[in-house]
Design a protein around this motif. Structure first.
Motif, PDB file in Angstrom:
ATOM      1  N   GLU A 114      48.079  29.577  -1.363  1.00 46.08           N
ATOM      2  CA  GLU A 114      48.703  28.459  -0.658  1.00 46.08           C
ATOM      3  C   GLU A 114      48.758  28.726   0.842  1.00 46.08           C
ATOM      4  OE1 GLU A 114      52.435  25.425  -1.368  1.00 46.08           O
ATOM      5  OE2 GLU A 114      52.673  27.525  -1.973  1.00 46.08           O
ATOM      6  N   GLN A 115      49.065  29.972   1.214  1.00 41.33           N
ATOM      7  CA  GLN A 115      49.125  30.314   2.636  1.00 41.33           C
ATOM      8  C   GLN A 115      47.746  30.201   3.282  1.00 41.33           C
ATOM      9  OE1 GLN A 115      51.978  31.068   4.522  1.00 41.33           O
ATOM     10  NE2 GLN A 115      50.449  30.673   6.121  1.00 41.33           N
ATOM     11  N   SER A 116      46.702  30.576   2.556  1.00 46.75           N
ATOM     12  CA  SER A 116      45.354  30.477   3.122  1.00 46.75           C
ATOM     13  C   SER A 116      44.995  29.024   3.423  1.00 46.75           C
ATOM     14  CB  SER A 116      44.322  31.099   2.171  1.00 46.75           C
ATOM     15  OG  SER A 116      44.075  30.268   1.055  1.00 46.75           O
ATOM     16  N   ILE A 117      45.464  28.101   2.582  1.00 45.79           N
ATOM     17  CA  ILE A 117      45.200  26.681   2.828  1.00 45.79           C
ATOM     18  C   ILE A 117      45.992  26.202   4.042  1.00 45.79           C
ATOM     19  CG2 ILE A 117      45.390  24.347   1.893  1.00 45.79           C
ATOM     20  CD1 ILE A 117      44.954  25.536  -0.888  1.00 45.79           C
ATOM     21  N   ARG A 118      47.240  26.640   4.153  1.00 45.59           N
ATOM     22  CA  ARG A 118      48.034  26.276   5.334  1.00 45.59           C
ATOM     23  C   ARG A 118      47.353  26.773   6.606  1.00 45.59           C
ATOM     24  NH1 ARG A 118      52.793  28.556   2.750  1.00 45.59           N
ATOM     25  NH2 ARG A 118      53.896  26.981   1.520  1.00 45.59           N
ATOM     26  N   ASP A 119      46.864  28.010   6.557  1.00 46.38           N
ATOM     27  CA  ASP A 119      46.190  28.576   7.729  1.00 46.38           C
ATOM     28  C   ASP A 119      44.910  27.810   8.045  1.00 46.38           C
ATOM     29  OD1 ASP A 119      48.189  30.453   7.869  1.00 46.38           O
ATOM     30  OD2 ASP A 119      47.025  32.052   6.911  1.00 46.38           O
ATOM     31  N   LEU A 120      44.219  27.355   7.008  1.00 47.01           N
ATOM     32  CA  LEU A 120      42.999  26.569   7.205  1.00 47.01           C
ATOM     33  C   LEU A 120      43.327  25.249   7.900  1.00 47.01           C
ATOM     34  CD1 LEU A 120      39.972  26.936   6.369  1.00 47.01           C
ATOM     35  CD2 LEU A 120      40.470  25.489   4.404  1.00 47.01           C
ATOM     36  N   GLU A 121      44.437  24.651   7.497  1.00 44.20           N
ATOM     37  CA  GLU A 121      44.833  23.361   8.065  1.00 44.20           C
ATOM     38  C   GLU A 121      45.221  23.471   9.536  1.00 44.20           C
ATOM     39  OE1 GLU A 121      46.713  21.042   4.195  1.00 44.20           O
ATOM     40  OE2 GLU A 121      47.926  22.556   5.219  1.00 44.20           O
ATOM     41  N   THR A 122      45.820  24.593   9.925  1.00 39.22           N
ATOM     42  CA  THR A 122      46.349  24.725  11.287  1.00 39.22           C
ATOM     43  C   THR A 122      45.416  25.481  12.228  1.00 39.22           C
ATOM     44  OG1 THR A 122      47.552  26.748  10.669  1.00 39.22           O
ATOM     45  CG2 THR A 122      48.726  24.651  10.449  1.00 39.22           C
ATOM     46  N   ALA A 123      44.333  26.044  11.704  1.00 34.30           N
ATOM     47  CA  ALA A 123      43.435  26.844  12.543  1.00 34.30           C
ATOM     48  C   ALA A 123      42.709  25.966  13.561  1.00 34.30           C
ATOM     49  CB  ALA A 123      42.417  27.574  11.674  1.00 34.30           C
ATOM     50  N   PRO A 124      42.531  26.466  14.792  1.00 30.94           N
ATOM     51  CA  PRO A 124      41.752  25.727  15.794  1.00 30.94           C
ATOM     52  C   PRO A 124      40.308  25.543  15.336  1.00 30.94           C
ATOM     53  CG  PRO A 124      42.976  27.539  16.798  1.00 30.94           C
ATOM     54  CD  PRO A 124      43.050  27.732  15.316  1.00 30.94           C
ATOM     55  N   ARG A 125      39.651  24.514  15.858  1.00 28.32           N
ATOM     56  CA  ARG A 125      38.259  24.240  15.476  1.00 28.32           C
ATOM     57  C   ARG A 125      37.420  23.948  16.713  1.00 28.32           C
ATOM     58  NH1 ARG A 125      40.173  19.745  11.101  1.00 28.32           N
ATOM     59  NH2 ARG A 125      41.834  21.016  10.177  1.00 28.32           N
ATOM     60  N   GLY A 126      37.657  24.699  17.786  1.00 26.44           N
ATOM     61  CA  GLY A 126      36.921  24.479  19.022  1.00 26.44           C
ATOM     62  C   GLY A 126      35.471  24.896  18.906  1.00 26.44           C
ATOM     63  N   PRO A 127      34.687  24.687  19.961  1.00 21.40           N
ATOM     64  CA  PRO A 127      33.248  24.934  19.905  1.00 21.40           C
ATOM     65  C   PRO A 127      32.850  26.405  19.930  1.00 21.40           C
ATOM     66  CG  PRO A 127      33.890  24.199  22.093  1.00 21.40           C
ATOM     67  CD  PRO A 127      35.108  24.059  21.229  1.00 21.40           C
ATOM     68  N   SER A 128      33.711  27.283  20.448  1.00 19.39           N
ATOM     69  CA  SER A 128      33.345  28.700  20.534  1.00 19.39           C
ATOM     70  C   SER A 128      33.908  29.463  19.343  1.00 19.39           C
ATOM     71  CB  SER A 128      33.878  29.316  21.829  1.00 19.39           C
ATOM     72  OG  SER A 128      35.285  29.415  21.794  1.00 19.39           O
ATOM     73  N   PHE A 129      33.261  30.593  19.032  1.00 16.67           N
ATOM     74  CA  PHE A 129      33.683  31.379  17.874  1.00 16.67           C
ATOM     75  C   PHE A 129      35.113  31.867  18.024  1.00 16.67           C
ATOM     76  CE2 PHE A 129      33.728  35.559  15.576  1.00 16.67           C
ATOM     77  CZ  PHE A 129      33.789  35.012  14.306  1.00 16.67           C
ATOM     78  N   SER A 130      35.516  32.216  19.245  1.00 15.04           N
ATOM     79  CA  SER A 130      36.886  32.685  19.443  1.00 15.04           C
ATOM     80  C   SER A 130      37.893  31.605  19.065  1.00 15.04           C
ATOM     81  CB  SER A 130      37.099  33.103  20.904  1.00 15.04           C
ATOM     82  OG  SER A 130      36.883  32.009  21.780  1.00 15.04           O
ATOM     83  N   GLU A 131      37.468  30.341  19.134  1.00 18.05           N
ATOM     84  CA  GLU A 131      38.360  29.232  18.793  1.00 18.05           C
ATOM     85  C   GLU A 131      38.344  28.906  17.302  1.00 18.05           C
ATOM     86  OE1 GLU A 131      38.513  26.134  22.351  1.00 18.05           O
ATOM     87  OE2 GLU A 131      36.458  26.799  21.978  1.00 18.05           O
ATOM     88  N   PHE A 132      37.200  29.109  16.625  1.00 12.04           N
ATOM     89  CA  PHE A 132      37.187  28.762  15.201  1.00 12.04           C
ATOM     90  C   PHE A 132      37.138  29.977  14.279  1.00 12.04           C
ATOM     91  CE2 PHE A 132      32.595  28.099  16.375  1.00 12.04           C
ATOM     92  CZ  PHE A 132      32.006  29.029  15.531  1.00 12.04           C
ATOM     93  N   ARG A 133      37.308  31.174  14.832  1.00 12.42           N
ATOM     94  CA  ARG A 133      37.310  32.380  13.995  1.00 12.42           C
ATOM     95  C   ARG A 133      38.416  32.328  12.946  1.00 12.42           C
ATOM     96  NH1 ARG A 133      37.698  37.923  17.062  1.00 12.42           N
ATOM     97  NH2 ARG A 133      35.463  38.072  16.724  1.00 12.42           N
TER      98      ARG A 133
END
Length: 231
Positions: A114-133
């Motif tokens: 469940e926590q992994s899904i929460r983290d997926l929902e809130t993770a940044p999705r910018g164009p650079s790898f540092s943003e979507f890592r």
């Protein structure tokens, strides 16, 4: 003292691995580029040893290749055929892992999923790898938790053998994160079935998820000029 030294060495090796991975993901290292052990060590101000260790780990994922007498080079772009074969392997392994994990489900595993899904929902999705890592990490953690809790070491070894290949098609294509909403919804469907105690249903949802990922990946994968999968 020996334990502290071992921990410090591992931290350094992980740091070097992360730095090289970021160079790959952000395009500073391109397909076919040579990766100099000594040059990378100088750039990162470390000894060659952690660089060798990092490149060996990256070779296992398929992101770099060892060339006899020449060291390492960045792997070529994954073809549509590569992606199709990879997803076929995932379709064999991951639904079974999901069913077995459902049969062995614990409160701790449920909470971690469940926590992994929460983290997926809130993770940044910018164009650079540092943003979507963080997005990649949360996505991979969901699948790894299922593989690790299936209770079958041979299936876990098979899952590990896929390594970083799952994301390899995104590495050089510039695709980035294009399927976040779909992936999050599909992870929720798998989790909901597991929470309901429906192991077979969860396995079916995982098969559906991997099939959908395959379709999205094939749409993004590079093709030959004739429109057929690359060699």
């Amino acid at each position: 003292m020996k334990q502290t030294h071992a921990i410090n060495r591992q931290v350094l090796a992980d740091h070097v691995y992360a730095e090289i991975l970021e160079s790959l993901m952000d395009g500073r290292l391109r397909p076919g580029d040579s990766v100099s052990i000594d040059g990378t060590a100088r750039d990162l101000e470390v000894s060659p040893t952690p660089v060798r260790e990092a490149l060996a780990r990256l070779e296992y994922t398929g992101l770099v290749q060892r060339v006899a007498l020449k060291g390492y080079r960045v792997a070529p772009v994954a073809s549509a055929e590569d992606i199709a074969q990879l997803m076929e392997a995932r379709l064999v392994i991951e639904p079974v892992n999901t069913r077995l994990t459902g049969e062995r489900m614990t409160e701790q595993t449920m909470a971690e999923l469940e926590q992994s899904i929460r983290d997926l929902e809130t993770a940044p999705r910018g164009p650079s790898f540092s943003e979507f890592r963080d997005y990649f990490d949360a996505d991979e953690r969901f699948h790894r938790l299922i593989a690790e809790n299936a209770g079958n070491p041979f299936l876990l070894a098979a899952y590990n053998a896929l390594g970083g290949q799952v994301q390899r098609f995104r590495l050089f294509s510039g695709v980035g994160i294009t399927d976040a909403n779909h992936a999050i919804s599909e992870h929720h469907a798998i989790f909901d079935a597991l929470r309901a105690g429906d192991s077979e249903g969860a396995a079916a949802k995982m098969a559906e998820h991997v099939s959908n990922v395959r379709a999205r990946a094939m749409a993004d994968a590079p093709h030959s000029p004739a429109g057929t999968p690359g060699a």
